[in-house]
Design an enzyme around this catalytic site. Structure first.
Site: not given
Ligand code: CDT
Length: 320
Positions: A47, A107, A124, A143, A173, A198
């Site tokens: 991502e 995204n 996303k 985000e 993600c 990420n």
């Molecule tokens: N990039 C992403 O979606 N990361 C989220 C972390 C969320 S923490 C607010 C994940 O679900 O891995």
């Protein structure tokens, strides 16, 4: 006709805020060279693969953040990836921040055929975090500020890969934690789910303790169950390591339709992991325990579409 293909997760180590796209793209091209040496057909990058994970940085004026977004694909900066795909005959998945000509921000992920043509685009849907600066958090996760909810649904397409055809779909993600997203892909007979992430290795919500090791466990659990319950392969590719003092976990995996991990990254840096995947292995689950046409009971699932948040159940009290 053999339906065996070689899939790779091309994990990226950290990308610092000050580093330009040329640094990331150079590293990605080197991973494509390595993929070529190992006979890979499809490479999955993470991502937001071209930049640092910028939603951790607050900007009052979103226009100041414009430089994180791609306004065309390919672009001068990403052209070397498309050239490497052509040179090596490898398809690739790329996650990036997209700004459309009419000013919408998403995204986004694309799957690119070795010819350089974009086969599939996904934006996303499940955006985690918050929209405004949150003073309770040590690290922001903005985000919801930087992106709109994806407007393309969860598309699946059948595309040629290495002498066969495969039904491909994508998640990004946080989507991997939502069984509804996987099931919408499963209902389109997806065979390969490409998924970049990420994920900070510490929960920054400050709402309770979450053991460090469970962060990785929950990621793997989500991908493994998604693959098993929808009879598909999954390639989950991380951006890992420490970006400007902020740690993201690696642990990229390739999972088979039985939910087993076929390959796993051992570093939190740039690393290519590969697995030979026979797409016909999707048929067992699909024709037996997860034969949707035979066993799904949509008449009992109404709540899934009618309700967003959970509600408390009625209270039972003993009559006597
Ligand atoms: N990039 C992403 O979606 N990361 C989220 C972390 C969320 S923490 C607010 C994940 O679900 O891995």
């Amino acid at each position: 006709m053999s339906r065996s293909i070689v899939l790779a997760a091309a994990q990226l180590g950290p990308i610092q805020k000050a580093e330009g796209r040329d640094v990331a793209v150079g590293r990605m091209v080197r991973l494509m060279e390595k993929a070529h040496q190992r006979g890979v057909n499809v490479v999955v990058f993470p991502e937001l693969a071209l930049t640092t994970f910028f939603p951790r940085w607050y900007e009052e004026d979103i226009a100041v953040a414009d430089h994180w977004y791609e306004t065309s694909m390919p672009s001068n900066a990403t052209a070397p990836l498309f050239e490497a795909a052509k040179k090596y005959g490898i398809g690739f998945h790329l996650g990036y921040a997209e700004k459309t000509p009419d000013g919408h921000r998403f995204n986004t992920a694309i799957y690119v055929h070795p010819s350089g043509e974009v086969v599939l685009k996904y934006r996303k849907v499940h955006l985690p975090g918050h929209k405004e600066f949150d003073s309770n958090r040590k690290v922001q996760h903005l985000e919801k500020r930087y992106f709109e909810v994806g407007d393309l649904g969860f598309p699946v397409v059948r595309a040629p890969i290495a002498g066969t055809e495969a039904n491909i779909g994508m998640l990004i993600c946080n989507d991997r934690r939502w069984p509804e997203a996987w099931r919408v892909l499963g209902l389109q007979q997806v065979e390969i789910v490409m998924l970049g992430y990420n994920t900070p290795s510490i929960n920054q919500d400050n709402k309770g303790f979450e053991a460090h090791h469970l962060r990785v466990e929950h990621s793997h659990l989500s991908i493994r169950s998604g693959c098993y319950q929808n009879s598909c392969f999954g390639v989950g590719t991380a951006k890992g390591g420490t970006e400007d003092g902020h740690e993201l976990f690696g642990h990229s995996i390739i999972v088979n339709p039985q939910g087993e991990i076929m390959a796993q990254a051992t570093s939190w840096g740039d690393e290519l992991i590969t697995a030979e995947c026979n797409l016909d292995d999707c048929n067992l689950g699909r024709t037996t325990i997860f034969n949707f046409a035979a066993h799904r009971r949509v008449e009992a699932y109404g709540r899934i579409l009618e309700q967003t948040g959970s509600v408390a159940p009625p209270v039972w009290t003993p009559k006597g």
